[in-house]
Design an enzyme around this catalytic site. Sequence first.
Site, mmCIF file in Angstrom:
data_model
loop_
_atom_site.group_PDB
_atom_site.id
_atom_site.type_symbol
_atom_site.label_atom_id
_atom_site.label_comp_id
_atom_site.label_asym_id
_atom_site.label_seq_id
_atom_site.Cartn_x
_atom_site.Cartn_y
_atom_site.Cartn_z
ATOM 1 N N LYS A 22 0.837 -1.213 0.000
ATOM 2 C CA LYS A 22 0.000 0.000 0.000
ATOM 3 C C LYS A 22 0.868 1.258 0.000
ATOM 4 O O LYS A 22 0.613 2.197 -0.730
ATOM 5 C CB LYS A 22 -0.894 -0.016 1.240
ATOM 6 C CG LYS A 22 -1.495 1.318 1.625
ATOM 7 C CD LYS A 22 -2.320 1.164 2.856
ATOM 8 C CE LYS A 22 -2.375 2.239 3.884
ATOM 9 N NZ LYS A 22 -1.487 3.315 3.974
ATOM 10 N N ASN A 23 1.910 1.263 0.835
ATOM 11 C CA ASN A 23 2.705 2.484 0.960
ATOM 12 C C ASN A 23 3.624 2.715 -0.234
ATOM 13 O O ASN A 23 4.353 3.690 -0.276
ATOM 14 C CB ASN A 23 3.529 2.461 2.264
ATOM 15 C CG ASN A 23 2.618 2.578 3.475
ATOM 16 O OD1 ASN A 23 1.467 2.995 3.352
ATOM 17 N ND2 ASN A 23 3.113 2.189 4.635
ATOM 18 N N ARG A 93 -4.902 9.630 3.887
ATOM 19 C CA ARG A 93 -3.759 10.486 4.179
ATOM 20 C C ARG A 93 -2.869 10.679 2.940
ATOM 21 O O ARG A 93 -2.335 11.759 2.696
ATOM 22 C CB ARG A 93 -2.951 9.828 5.316
ATOM 23 C CG ARG A 93 -1.642 10.487 5.639
ATOM 24 C CD ARG A 93 -1.840 11.759 6.421
ATOM 25 N NE ARG A 93 -0.588 12.464 6.590
ATOM 26 C CZ ARG A 93 -0.493 13.668 7.120
ATOM 27 N NH1 ARG A 93 -1.571 14.288 7.540
ATOM 28 N NH2 ARG A 93 0.660 14.250 7.241
ATOM 29 N N CYS A 117 -5.763 7.889 8.936
ATOM 30 C CA CYS A 117 -5.849 7.444 10.325
ATOM 31 C C CYS A 117 -5.611 8.603 11.288
ATOM 32 O O CYS A 117 -4.738 9.428 11.065
ATOM 33 C CB CYS A 117 -4.811 6.349 10.574
ATOM 34 S SG CYS A 117 -5.204 4.818 9.742
ATOM 35 N N ARG A 122 -0.787 15.603 12.570
ATOM 36 C CA ARG A 122 0.024 15.195 11.412
ATOM 37 C C ARG A 122 0.279 16.440 10.563
ATOM 38 O O ARG A 122 -0.329 16.631 9.509
ATOM 39 C CB ARG A 122 -0.695 14.083 10.637
ATOM 40 C CG ARG A 122 -0.877 12.836 11.489
ATOM 41 C CD ARG A 122 -1.566 11.707 10.761
ATOM 42 N NE ARG A 122 -0.672 10.944 9.937
ATOM 43 C CZ ARG A 122 -1.007 9.774 9.359
ATOM 44 N NH1 ARG A 122 -2.211 9.272 9.541
ATOM 45 N NH2 ARG A 122 -0.159 9.118 8.620
ATOM 46 N N PRO A 123 1.173 17.316 11.066
ATOM 47 C CA PRO A 123 1.389 18.585 10.359
ATOM 48 C C PRO A 123 2.072 18.394 9.017
ATOM 49 O O PRO A 123 2.601 17.317 8.724
ATOM 50 C CB PRO A 123 2.301 19.364 11.318
ATOM 51 C CG PRO A 123 2.946 18.347 12.181
ATOM 52 C CD PRO A 123 2.044 17.148 12.229
ATOM 53 N N ASP A 125 4.272 20.968 7.892
ATOM 54 C CA ASP A 125 5.261 22.052 7.825
ATOM 55 C C ASP A 125 6.526 21.650 7.060
ATOM 56 O O ASP A 125 7.090 22.457 6.315
ATOM 57 C CB ASP A 125 5.619 22.533 9.250
ATOM 58 C CG ASP A 125 6.070 21.398 10.152
ATOM 59 O OD1 ASP A 125 5.486 20.296 10.066
ATOM 60 O OD2 ASP A 125 7.020 21.585 10.925
ATOM 61 N N ASP A 307 4.211 1.338 12.008
ATOM 62 C CA ASP A 307 3.101 0.549 11.474
ATOM 63 C C ASP A 307 3.065 -0.869 12.049
ATOM 64 O O ASP A 307 2.071 -1.577 11.876
ATOM 65 C CB ASP A 307 3.204 0.462 9.943
ATOM 66 C CG ASP A 307 2.607 1.681 9.259
ATOM 67 O OD1 ASP A 307 1.986 2.502 9.956
ATOM 68 O OD2 ASP A 307 2.759 1.801 8.030
ATOM 69 N N ILE A 329 6.870 8.071 16.851
ATOM 70 C CA ILE A 329 6.528 8.744 15.591
ATOM 71 C C ILE A 329 5.220 9.523 15.724
ATOM 72 O O ILE A 329 5.134 10.662 15.283
ATOM 73 C CB ILE A 329 6.420 7.726 14.422
ATOM 74 C CG1 ILE A 329 7.695 6.866 14.327
ATOM 75 C CG2 ILE A 329 6.148 8.437 13.093
ATOM 76 C CD1 ILE A 329 8.966 7.607 13.951
ATOM 77 N N ARG A 399 -8.559 -0.474 4.212
ATOM 78 C CA ARG A 399 -7.690 0.518 3.561
ATOM 79 C C ARG A 399 -6.320 -0.075 3.242
ATOM 80 O O ARG A 399 -5.643 0.388 2.327
ATOM 81 C CB ARG A 399 -7.500 1.731 4.483
ATOM 82 C CG ARG A 399 -8.737 2.619 4.579
ATOM 83 C CD ARG A 399 -8.425 3.901 5.347
ATOM 84 N NE ARG A 399 -7.087 4.307 5.005
ATOM 85 C CZ ARG A 399 -6.139 4.590 5.892
ATOM 86 N NH1 ARG A 399 -6.389 4.559 7.170
ATOM 87 N NH2 ARG A 399 -4.938 4.937 5.488
HETATM 88 C C1 UD1 Z 1 4.374 7.630 8.702
HETATM 89 C C2 UD1 Z 1 5.499 6.642 8.908
HETATM 90 C C3 UD1 Z 1 5.399 5.612 7.819
HETATM 91 C C4 UD1 Z 1 4.014 4.965 7.913
HETATM 92 C C5 UD1 Z 1 2.901 6.011 7.844
HETATM 93 C C6 UD1 Z 1 1.513 5.442 8.116
HETATM 94 C C7 UD1 Z 1 7.715 7.084 9.811
HETATM 95 C C8 UD1 Z 1 8.917 7.956 9.773
HETATM 96 N N1 UD1 Z 1 6.751 7.359 8.922
HETATM 97 O O1 UD1 Z 1 4.523 8.218 7.419
HETATM 98 O O2 UD1 Z 1 6.422 4.636 7.965
HETATM 99 O O3 UD1 Z 1 3.829 4.052 6.894
HETATM 100 O O4 UD1 Z 1 3.139 6.990 8.821
HETATM 101 O O5 UD1 Z 1 1.389 4.960 9.387
HETATM 102 O O6 UD1 Z 1 7.645 6.195 10.605
HETATM 103 N N2 UD1 Z 1 5.865 15.467 10.688
HETATM 104 C C9 UD1 Z 1 5.917 16.808 10.958
HETATM 105 N N3 UD1 Z 1 5.803 17.683 9.922
HETATM 106 C C10 UD1 Z 1 5.635 17.266 8.620
HETATM 107 C C11 UD1 Z 1 5.570 15.881 8.356
HETATM 108 C C12 UD1 Z 1 5.683 15.002 9.410
HETATM 109 O O7 UD1 Z 1 6.065 17.217 12.107
HETATM 110 O O8 UD1 Z 1 5.547 18.121 7.722
HETATM 111 C C13 UD1 Z 1 5.936 14.492 11.801
HETATM 112 C C14 UD1 Z 1 4.613 13.773 12.002
HETATM 113 O O9 UD1 Z 1 3.735 14.495 12.794
HETATM 114 C C15 UD1 Z 1 5.054 12.485 12.634
HETATM 115 C C16 UD1 Z 1 6.385 12.206 11.971
HETATM 116 O O10 UD1 Z 1 6.848 13.463 11.477
HETATM 117 O O11 UD1 Z 1 5.279 12.686 14.007
HETATM 118 C C17 UD1 Z 1 6.299 11.158 10.859
HETATM 119 O O12 UD1 Z 1 5.742 11.727 9.783
HETATM 120 P P1 UD1 Z 1 5.813 11.160 8.292
HETATM 121 O O13 UD1 Z 1 6.909 10.195 8.108
HETATM 122 O O14 UD1 Z 1 5.713 12.326 7.398
HETATM 123 O O15 UD1 Z 1 4.445 10.446 8.279
HETATM 124 P P2 UD1 Z 1 3.864 9.635 7.148
HETATM 125 O O16 UD1 Z 1 4.384 10.041 5.810
HETATM 126 O O17 UD1 Z 1 2.406 9.608 7.390
#
Ligand code: UD1
Length: 419
Positions: A22-23, A93, A117, A122-123, A125, A307, A329, A399
């Site tokens: 999926k990812n 997402r 989810c 989940r910012p 920035d 995950d 995370i 999903r």
């Molecule tokens: C994350 C997981 C990914 C998993 C997916 C779904 C990690 C590093 N990433 O990916 O393996 O498949 O969730 O569960 O384990 N963050 C910020 N600002 C940003 C982007 C991210 O602060 O602009 C923070 C998030 O709040 C979070 C962390 O970084 O605490 C991980 O974010 P990110 O890797 O971007 O999340 P996903 O891409 O959703």
Amino acid sequence: MNRLIIKGGNRIGGEIKLQGAKNSILPIMSATVLAKGETILKNCPELSDVYAAGRILTHLGCRVRKEKDGVLSISNNGLDKCSIPDKLMCEMRSSIIFLGAVLGECGECSLCFPGGCQLGPRPLDIHLSALRKMGVNVVEEHGCIKCRTPHGIKGSNIMLPFPSVGATENIILAAVRASGDTEIRNAAREPEIHDLLSYLRACGAKIECAGESTIHISGVSSLHGCEHSIMPDRIAAATYMAASAVTDGALRLTNTGGLDADSFSVFFEQMGCSVYHDQESIYIKSGKKLKAIKSLKTMPYPGFPTDMQAIMMAVLSRAEGTSVFEENIFESRYKHVDALNKMGADIKVYGKIAVVEGVNRLYGADVRATDLRGGASMVLAALSAEGTTTISDINHIDRGYEKIDVILSSAGAEIERKS
Ligand code: UD1
């Protein structure tokens, strides 16, 4: 609303053909926006998130056709639109990964904050500050993001403050068609990122990896469609291995070629399971009595994946001894704990720490899936529980897991889907 009804106690064994990741497929589907002509994707999992990505592509003007045997054909003869309606953005997402791709193709993009989810804040920035560095004018208002590139996207040197998976993907997608070179340092290293890079290279992108977390991209003026096979899903692999481990089974997973099986087999070995793998399959045999794992801290790849946290928690709730989890995370990724405790587990949460005291028995109960992997943890607990469990809100599970009921039933589970 669909439910899964599971009568626990059966061993999960035999053979399961692993689904595509999926990812991996979701960012690659976004990337097809940048590639003119036809892309043929093989080993595609049938997931509600994949259908949601297909709806976004169709809205943008691509033609998406599902062929037989996990093949998806996507034709891109130019986009009609460069905005994505809220309804489509809210379905998952990963819709945020369309931002970099649409920007790269059209030079502008507007969309709202994505769904997916609920795991805490989940910012975006990191995504947005990188795009600004690449010359994109970003305006955020009323939950919407409007991006324009008055002078085109410019290659740039970007140092990520955290190896965010989503931000790394968005920057890659914005950079492949940018003018000049982009270097991403402290990039995410997840295998699914490398699958996206392979797809883009096959479409004509110029990408090199320097060391493990630096990606160098030289922008090109056009990309073309290609044929690509989606890598296998390591989280689904761990889930089915967990199903076998927690039910004292022996299981062979096939279609695992290219997976770094050691990166997750190690956790099952620590629990006392035997794991063997070759180029095409992974075999797991559960230990007689599962052992606790003292410390499991979620980290960016190649660390213990966030995950897998809920999945391993369900298994370790039946292991001998105390296991301690640290979720680094996401802020709210223990929502499954209440359901596991309702089924007889002994788990206490202290902020980002969860302490799991192994118990001898779990019991069937009525529970509600809280999110994708949390829902999967309830399926695992139910498979090893005495009695019957009903899991509602399984749209979360659908999903990320292709026909989980059919697959587990073929491996020995007593499981039924009811609407
Ligand atoms: C994350 C997981 C990914 C998993 C997916 C779904 C990690 C590093 N990433 O990916 O393996 O498949 O969730 O569960 O384990 N963050 C910020 N600002 C940003 C982007 C991210 O602060 O602009 C923070 C998030 O709040 C979070 C962390 O970084 O605490 C991980 O974010 P990110 O890797 O971007 O999340 P996903 O891409 O959703």
